[in-house]
Scaffold this motif. Structure first.
Motif: not given
Length: 277
Positions: A253-257, A259-261, A266-267
């Motif tokens: 799940g590296m792409p999702a990781i 994106a989550e980072g 941004a938050a």
């Protein structure tokens, strides 16, 4: 016609922008920088021969002194100090002086509120490769910034790298990709070096391999029209070693990781803006 440029606060980001601009041909005599310590001022003056560097511990009004007569003033102190700095120099600015902020989380509205009415303001988000002239610098014009003033700022900042204009509401997303992005690449190099040691390589050799590989890949991406997907596929032979590695990254799940980072970054930028307001 040259423009006098003042860098108020010269930490890593403002110095990176200044370095890129000087390397691109900005005359050192047109540049003045302010810092707190005399030792830091001497260091900047030696490293960037010909600029003027003024230390606050020697000249308490160094920021006002630098802002006076400057065509462009670039604010580079920590976000929490930006509004106070803007108020400090307000009386030293010409109505046409362009005030540029490189501080994360400081909105255009917050900056304009601390400056004289009608002052041209531009919010930017540069990244550290600017010191090599390979940075990305976003520009978001304020309420009173004319098209001509925005173009002048772009022309000055392009020495630091690629300049992109974005609406202010996209700055947090941009900062999560290009602003924080260099750290992601360094993090990847760290992980690659650690993996090499785990596989039995000498630590110094493994670090060299990781460092030069990430740097070389970056140069390939810098070629005109380069497409990261196409470049990756060119290295990924069917049923080969690279394909196996990429498949493992996808399975974990590296792409999702990533994106989550980026969403977290941004938050956090939005949180900083809220705290400062």
């Amino acid at each position: 016609m040259s423009n006098r440029i003042a860098f108020l606060g010269c930490g890593s980001m403002n110095e990176a922008v200044m370095t890129g601009m000087l390397e691109a041909g900005t005359e050192p005599a047109d540049v003045v920088a302010t810092v707190r310590r005399a030792e830091r001022a001497a260091e900047l003056a030696e490293r960037h021969h010909g600029i003027t560097a003024i230390a606050g511990e020697e000249e308490p009004e160094n920021n006002k002194q630098a802002a006076t007569g400057s065509d462009v003033v670039i604010l580079g102190v920590k976000p929490v100090g930006i509004a106070d700095l803007a108020r400090e120099i307000s009386g030293s600015l010409s109505p046409k002086t362009i005030v540029i902020s490189v501080a994360a989380g400081v909105s255009i509205a917050q900056l304009e509120a601390a400056l004289p009415a009608g002052q041209p303001v531009i919010r930017t988000m540069p990244n550290t490769p600017a010191k090599l002239g390979r940075g990305v610098v976003s520009v978001s014009p304020g309420t009173n910034c004319t098209a001509e003033q925005l173009q002048l700022a772009k022309d000055i900042l392009k020495g630091a790298g690629t300049v992109v204009e974005v609406p202010e509401e996209q700055v947090d997303a941009l900062s999560a990709i290009s602003g924080s992005g260099p750290a992601y690449a360094f993090y990847l190099a760290e992980a690659m070096a650690a993996a090499g040691v785990e596989l039995g390589l000498d630590p110094d050799l493994s670090l060299l391999l990781a460092r030069e590989t990430v740097a070389g890949a970056g140069l390939m991406l810098a070629e005109p029209g380069a497409d990261p997907t196409a470049l990756r596929k060119a290295v990924t032979s069917p049923k080969g070693t690279t394909e196996r590695a990429i498949a493992t990254f996808d399975e974990r799940g590296m792409p999702a990781i990533i994106a989550e980072g980026a969403r977290a970054a941004a938050a956090r930028a939005a949180e900083i803006t809220a705290q400062l307001s």
